[in-house]
Structure formats: C-alpha cells, structure tokens
Design an enzyme around this catalytic site. Sequence first.
Site, PDB file in Angstrom:
ATOM      1  N   GLU A 147      32.838  84.918  -3.822  1.00 41.78           N
ATOM      2  CA  GLU A 147      33.639  84.318  -2.941  1.00 41.78           C
ATOM      3  C   GLU A 147      34.222  85.390  -1.997  1.00 41.78           C
ATOM      4  OE1 GLU A 147      36.195  81.245  -4.193  1.00 41.78           O
ATOM      5  OE2 GLU A 147      34.556  80.215  -5.416  1.00 41.78           O
ATOM      6  N   PRO A 148      34.801  85.025  -0.684  1.00 47.42           N
ATOM      7  CA  PRO A 148      35.570  86.092   0.121  1.00 47.42           C
ATOM      8  C   PRO A 148      36.793  86.559  -0.782  1.00 47.42           C
ATOM      9  CG  PRO A 148      35.062  83.940   1.371  1.00 47.42           C
ATOM     10  CD  PRO A 148      34.630  83.717  -0.151  1.00 47.42           C
ATOM     11  N   THR A 179      22.457  84.847  -2.072  1.00 46.28           N
ATOM     12  CA  THR A 179      20.949  84.950  -1.851  1.00 46.28           C
ATOM     13  C   THR A 179      20.292  83.659  -1.800  1.00 46.28           C
ATOM     14  OG1 THR A 179      21.049  87.016  -2.904  1.00 46.28           O
ATOM     15  CG2 THR A 179      18.911  86.224  -2.820  1.00 46.28           C
ATOM     16  N   GLU A 264      19.892  88.848 -14.865  1.00 47.70           N
ATOM     17  CA  GLU A 264      19.846  89.171 -13.599  1.00 47.70           C
ATOM     18  C   GLU A 264      19.592  90.713 -13.648  1.00 47.70           C
ATOM     19  OE1 GLU A 264      23.629  88.304 -11.192  1.00 47.70           O
ATOM     20  OE2 GLU A 264      22.607  89.094  -9.457  1.00 47.70           O
ATOM     21  N   ARG A 265      20.745  91.435 -14.412  1.00 46.56           N
ATOM     22  CA  ARG A 265      20.736  92.733 -14.411  1.00 46.56           C
ATOM     23  C   ARG A 265      19.541  93.542 -14.705  1.00 46.56           C
ATOM     24  NH1 ARG A 265      26.980  92.985 -16.018  1.00 46.56           N
ATOM     25  NH2 ARG A 265      27.789  92.455 -13.909  1.00 46.56           N
ATOM     26  N   ARG A 290       0.211 117.851   3.618  1.00 46.20           N
ATOM     27  CA  ARG A 290       0.838 118.414   4.839  1.00 46.20           C
ATOM     28  C   ARG A 290       0.849 119.824   4.451  1.00 46.20           C
ATOM     29  NH1 ARG A 290       2.694 118.768  10.102  1.00 46.20           N
ATOM     30  NH2 ARG A 290       5.069 119.353  10.097  1.00 46.20           N
ATOM     31  N   LEU A 360       9.149 114.309   3.453  1.00 45.20           N
ATOM     32  CA  LEU A 360       8.444 113.855   4.759  1.00 45.20           C
ATOM     33  C   LEU A 360       8.949 114.650   5.852  1.00 45.20           C
ATOM     34  CD1 LEU A 360       6.983 111.920   2.877  1.00 45.20           C
ATOM     35  CD2 LEU A 360       6.469 110.704   4.798  1.00 45.20           C
ATOM     36  N   GLU A 389      30.449 100.896  -9.882  1.00 48.24           N
ATOM     37  CA  GLU A 389      31.744 101.326 -10.587  1.00 48.24           C
ATOM     38  C   GLU A 389      31.944 100.249 -11.858  1.00 48.24           C
ATOM     39  OE1 GLU A 389      31.164 101.097  -7.432  1.00 48.24           O
ATOM     40  OE2 GLU A 389      31.017 103.286  -6.719  1.00 48.24           O
TER      41      GLU A 389
HETATM   42  C1  LIG Z   1      22.610  91.553  -0.416  1.00 51.32           C
HETATM   43  C2  LIG Z   1      23.621  90.861  -1.213  1.00 51.32           C
HETATM   44  C3  LIG Z   1      23.136  89.701  -2.181  1.00 51.32           C
HETATM   45  C4  LIG Z   1      24.168  89.196  -3.071  1.00 51.32           C
HETATM   46  N1  LIG Z   1      23.787  87.959  -3.713  1.00 51.32           N
HETATM   47  C5  LIG Z   1      24.515  87.371  -4.458  1.00 51.32           C
HETATM   48  C6  LIG Z   1      24.377  86.143  -5.136  1.00 51.32           C
HETATM   49  O1  LIG Z   1      23.097  85.597  -4.950  1.00 51.32           O
HETATM   50  N2  LIG Z   1      25.204  85.360  -5.719  1.00 51.32           N
HETATM   51  C7  LIG Z   1      26.575  85.711  -5.841  1.00 51.32           C
HETATM   52  O2  LIG Z   1      27.269  84.978  -6.390  1.00 51.32           O
HETATM   53  N3  LIG Z   1      26.817  86.984  -5.401  1.00 51.32           N
HETATM   54  C8  LIG Z   1      25.869  87.987  -4.468  1.00 51.32           C
HETATM   55  N4  LIG Z   1      26.285  89.116  -3.921  1.00 51.32           N
HETATM   56  C9  LIG Z   1      27.503  89.634  -4.114  1.00 51.32           C
HETATM   57  C10 LIG Z   1      27.748  90.844  -5.034  1.00 51.32           C
HETATM   58  O3  LIG Z   1      27.749  90.342  -6.206  1.00 51.32           O
HETATM   59  C11 LIG Z   1      29.141  91.316  -4.443  1.00 51.32           C
HETATM   60  O4  LIG Z   1      29.010  91.984  -3.278  1.00 51.32           O
HETATM   61  C12 LIG Z   1      29.554  92.582  -5.439  1.00 51.32           C
HETATM   62  O5  LIG Z   1      29.948  91.835  -6.884  1.00 51.32           O
HETATM   63  C13 LIG Z   1      30.813  93.323  -5.062  1.00 51.32           C
HETATM   64  O6  LIG Z   1      31.825  92.455  -4.598  1.00 51.32           O
HETATM   65  P1  LIG Z   1      32.324  92.731  -3.346  1.00 51.32           P
HETATM   66  O7  LIG Z   1      31.339  92.906  -2.244  1.00 51.32           O
HETATM   67  O8  LIG Z   1      33.258  91.724  -2.789  1.00 51.32           O
HETATM   68  O9  LIG Z   1      33.135  94.072  -3.447  1.00 51.32           O
HETATM   69  P2  LIG Z   1      34.569  94.447  -3.846  1.00 51.32           P
HETATM   70  O10 LIG Z   1      34.768  93.716  -5.151  1.00 51.32           O
HETATM   71  O11 LIG Z   1      35.598  94.193  -2.737  1.00 51.32           O
HETATM   72  O12 LIG Z   1      34.435  95.995  -4.299  1.00 51.32           O
HETATM   73  C14 LIG Z   1      34.514  96.817  -3.180  1.00 51.32           C
HETATM   74  C15 LIG Z   1      34.290  98.209  -3.765  1.00 51.32           C
HETATM   75  O13 LIG Z   1      35.659  98.253  -4.801  1.00 51.32           O
HETATM   76  C16 LIG Z   1      34.954  98.814  -6.022  1.00 51.32           C
HETATM   77  N5  LIG Z   1      35.866  98.393  -7.040  1.00 51.32           N
HETATM   78  C17 LIG Z   1      36.166  97.152  -7.290  1.00 51.32           C
HETATM   79  N6  LIG Z   1      37.061  97.272  -8.311  1.00 51.32           N
HETATM   80  C18 LIG Z   1      36.913  98.141  -9.003  1.00 51.32           C
HETATM   81  C19 LIG Z   1      37.630  98.556 -10.152  1.00 51.32           C
HETATM   82  N7  LIG Z   1      38.346  97.968 -11.167  1.00 51.32           N
HETATM   83  N8  LIG Z   1      37.524  99.979 -10.482  1.00 51.32           N
HETATM   84  C20 LIG Z   1      36.740 100.765  -9.517  1.00 51.32           C
HETATM   85  N9  LIG Z   1      35.943 100.226  -8.395  1.00 51.32           N
HETATM   86  C21 LIG Z   1      36.347  98.950  -8.142  1.00 51.32           C
HETATM   87  C22 LIG Z   1      33.598  98.208  -6.284  1.00 51.32           C
HETATM   88  O14 LIG Z   1      32.951  98.969  -6.982  1.00 51.32           O
HETATM   89  C23 LIG Z   1      33.083  98.383  -4.590  1.00 51.32           C
HETATM   90  O15 LIG Z   1      32.611  99.837  -4.424  1.00 51.32           O
HETATM   91  C24 LIG Z   1      25.395  89.657  -3.268  1.00 51.32           C
HETATM   92  C25 LIG Z   1      25.986  90.724  -2.404  1.00 51.32           C
HETATM   93  C26 LIG Z   1      24.657  91.316  -1.399  1.00 51.32           C
HETATM   94  C27 LIG Z   1      25.539  92.429  -0.492  1.00 51.32           C
END
Ligand SMILES: Cc1cc2nc3c(=O)[nH]c(=O)nc-3n(C[C@H](O)[C@H](O)[C@H](O)COP(=O)(O)OP(=O)(O)OC[C@H]3O[C@@H](n4cnc5c(N)ncnc54)[C@H](O)[C@@H]3O)c2cc1C
Length: 405
Positions: A147-148, A179, A264-265, A290, A360, A389
Amino acid sequence: MGGHVDFEDLNLEFGYSCMPDRLHYFTKEENDFRMEVRNWCKDNVDPVIEKIDRERNKELAVETLKKMPYLDIILPRNAGGQGKGVIYRCIFGEELSAFSYAIASIFGASSCLFAGPIIEFGTPEQKEKYLSGIANGTKIGAIGITEPTGGSDAIGGMKLRAKKEDDHYILNGEKCFITNGSVADYICLYAITNDQVKKHQGMTAFIFETDTPGFEVIKDYKHMGRRGMPNSYLKFNNCKIPAENILHKENEGLEVLLFGLDGERTFTASQYLGLARSAFEVAYKYSHKREQFKRTLYSFEGISFKLSEMFSDIELYRIAMAQIARMLDNGYNCRVQVAGVKFRLADAAVRTAQEAIQILGGIGYSEEYPLERYYRDSKIGQISAGTVEILKYLISREMVRMWGK
Ligand SMILES: Cc1cc2nc3c(=O)[nH]c(=O)nc-3n(C[C@H](O)[C@H](O)[C@H](O)COP(=O)(O)OP(=O)(O)OC[C@H]3O[C@@H](n4cnc5c(N)ncnc54)[C@H](O)[C@@H]3O)c2cc1C
C-alpha cells in the site's frame, strides 16, 4: 569480421548456445522439461517480445501467457494440474525469463502468488472455484499486499480495512504496485480485520473478485523495465466481500503471507537467472566476433575475465537455487537460504546486464541489441518481493535468533 556485428548474426539461442543443453545437476525429466519450455518460448514468446516491450503492450503479454500449456504446473494432480514442485517452477521461471521477464512476472503473480496460497490454504470449494480458471488460462490472478503507506513495512503500514457485517466484510482502502492489478479476475488480498491487536495478529487474507462493485483501477504505472507487465494502483470503495472468501482463518493472514513469500522469492530468483543468462550469451558471442586492435574482444583478458565472472555467477547461483528448490520440495524451512539466493541473484542479474553492455560498447547501449532491455528489466529484482536491504535485514535477524549475540 571486425565491424559492428548485427544482432541476427550472433545466432543466439537465448542463453544456451554457449552452455550444455543438459545440466548434470538436473534429472533427465527436468532437463527434458527445460528444453520443452525453451522450444515453446522460441516459437511463441520470441516473436512478440520486442512489441510487448516497446509498446508496453499488456494485452499481447497476457494473451501470450494465456496460450501457455504450463499454467497448471504447480497445481496438484487431484485439482487437474501437473503437480510439479518448486524445482520445475524454477526451471520454468528461468526459461521463460530468458525470453520475456515481463510475461514470466505475469505468470508468477497469477499462477504462483495467487494460486499458491489457495493450493495450500484453500477450502475444497475455493480450490474448485478459483484454480481451474488460472490453470486453463481463462482467468488471471494477482497478490495485493503493498500500500502507499506500507512497502517494506507492509503489515505495519497496512491501512486497507475489512469491517465485518453479518455474513460479509466491507473493504475500504488502497493497494499500490499490484502486478496484474488492471487485468486480474481475482486478487489474494490482505486487509486488517482487527484494530484492537498488533497488526500482524489482526490481518486476514481474502480472495477478492475484481468484478465486485466499488473496485477501481486508478492507473497502471509506467515502469522503466518489465514493460508490458501490468502493475497497478487500486482502490476499494465499500467493496462487499463474502465471509466464505476468507483464505485460511480470520486474523491469521500472516501465515498465508509468509507461505506465499518464500514461493515468490524462489520463483523470482529463477527469473533473474534467465535474464542474466540471456545477457551473458549476447556478450559472449559478440566478444568472439567483434575485433579491435586486430584481435577479437574475447582475446583481451579485460573482457574474457568479465565473462568468466558472469558465467560463474550464473552457474553457481543456479546450483544453489536448485538445491534450495529441492529442499523446499522436501518440506524444509529455507527462509534464510531463499532470501540469500534471491538478493545474490538480483545483484548478479544487474551486474551481468551492465557488464554485457560494457562488453558491447556503444552498440550495447542502443536498441539494436536487447541488452538495454535486460538492464532496465534487471533493476526491479533488487526492489520487488523484498528489497535487497530488507532481505539482508531478515538474514541478520535470523543469525541472531540462531546463534545469539
Ligand atoms: C514492478 C513492481 C512490481 C510489484 N509487484 C507487487 C505485487 O504484485 N504485489 C504487492 O503487494 N507488491 C508489489 N510490489 C511492491 C514491492 O514489493 C515494494 O515496492 C517493495 O516491497 C518495497 O517497498 P517500497 O517500494 O514502498 O519501498 P520502501 O519500503 O519505501 O523502501 C525504500 C528504500 O528504503 C529501504 N528500506 C526500507 N526499510 C529499511 C530498513 N529497515 N533498513 C534498510 N533499508 C530499508 C528499502 O530497501 C528501499 O531501498 C511491486 C513493486 C514493483 C516496483
């Protein structure tokens, strides 16, 4: 020889023209399955990859996926599926991603992330109702966690609420980055059902049908890579969901979520392997054709040593992943190993795509070659399904749990 080599002149076979067809750490049946998937992808995926990527063509990507004869590989035999284990899922993920990472991700969300938890936790009625459509390609599934306000801290930041009223729940809130969100028929959706306890004790998994009134697709994101894979911002406005659509038990969604994450992972790790393999093959072949300074690029150690590193990453991480997949198939808890191979392979895929472009030179940076797509695609591996992370944090926490301080 000597000039810029055209992509067509490399006679690529997507990652395998420079590797044996038979990998001796897989069984004959597994190797046969690998070749079958690869041949299907050559005929059906290869011709549409560029169009899907350039046009962000989600309709074509989904249409191609729906034709696949492999959508039921993880479904148990008694539910009409092929009953294949994690190891087959990994082989499939690698082969398909060597062609199209976008289509493989649509498959992953639908056939693994949506169907997986239902296979494990669904009632006989839920299995009957929701799995056959996924397996025969008439329906698409998705998973809704993020979620946001809740990304890495998905549960702590979860605001989607499911309020109980008689025999149903009323859903209100948002999910982002989902997704398949805009094309899905069903979503395995996580929502808070009890505000009075810690969130992980008050979260429930639901099977949500997207034709429910009040469901709204706000937008599809335009990502730098995995183009053609729909990834959506969703809104739930007073959506009514029957209590019988709870997956597992009320307030016990954490168990479902953790089960799904390991699957998933492992699948996503196999995808990075496919991507890295294709990038490696382009660079390997090109470096032999090349010429500069009257020699092939490969004859310079500065280039061939890069390829040695790339090959070793691919080969060694594939062996590790196969071993972990077999352990999961045998029922072992491999959370730490899965996290480790996932972040290592994500980093390796980015590194491989980047180094392949370097090998390349200028032409690698252009759209004459697919390396720029591999590079754009590879970056997401370090972010989705647990950022690098967060996976390292998970491992650091487990080390203390296992051995103390
Ligand atoms: C293309 C794509 C497909 C996706 N598909 C799905 C889906 O199908 N379903 C679903 O539910 N979600 C999905 N996601 C969501 C995805 O799982 C999240 O984007 C991901 O978990 C990271 O959350 P965030 O983007 O809010 O980043 P944030 O949580 O805001 O993190 C931002 C940065 O801070 C770092 N950070 C955060 N907390 C810590 C900590 N404690 N220590 C160190 N570093 C930290 C993170 O590693 C990252 O580098 C998708 C995202 C993308 C971009």
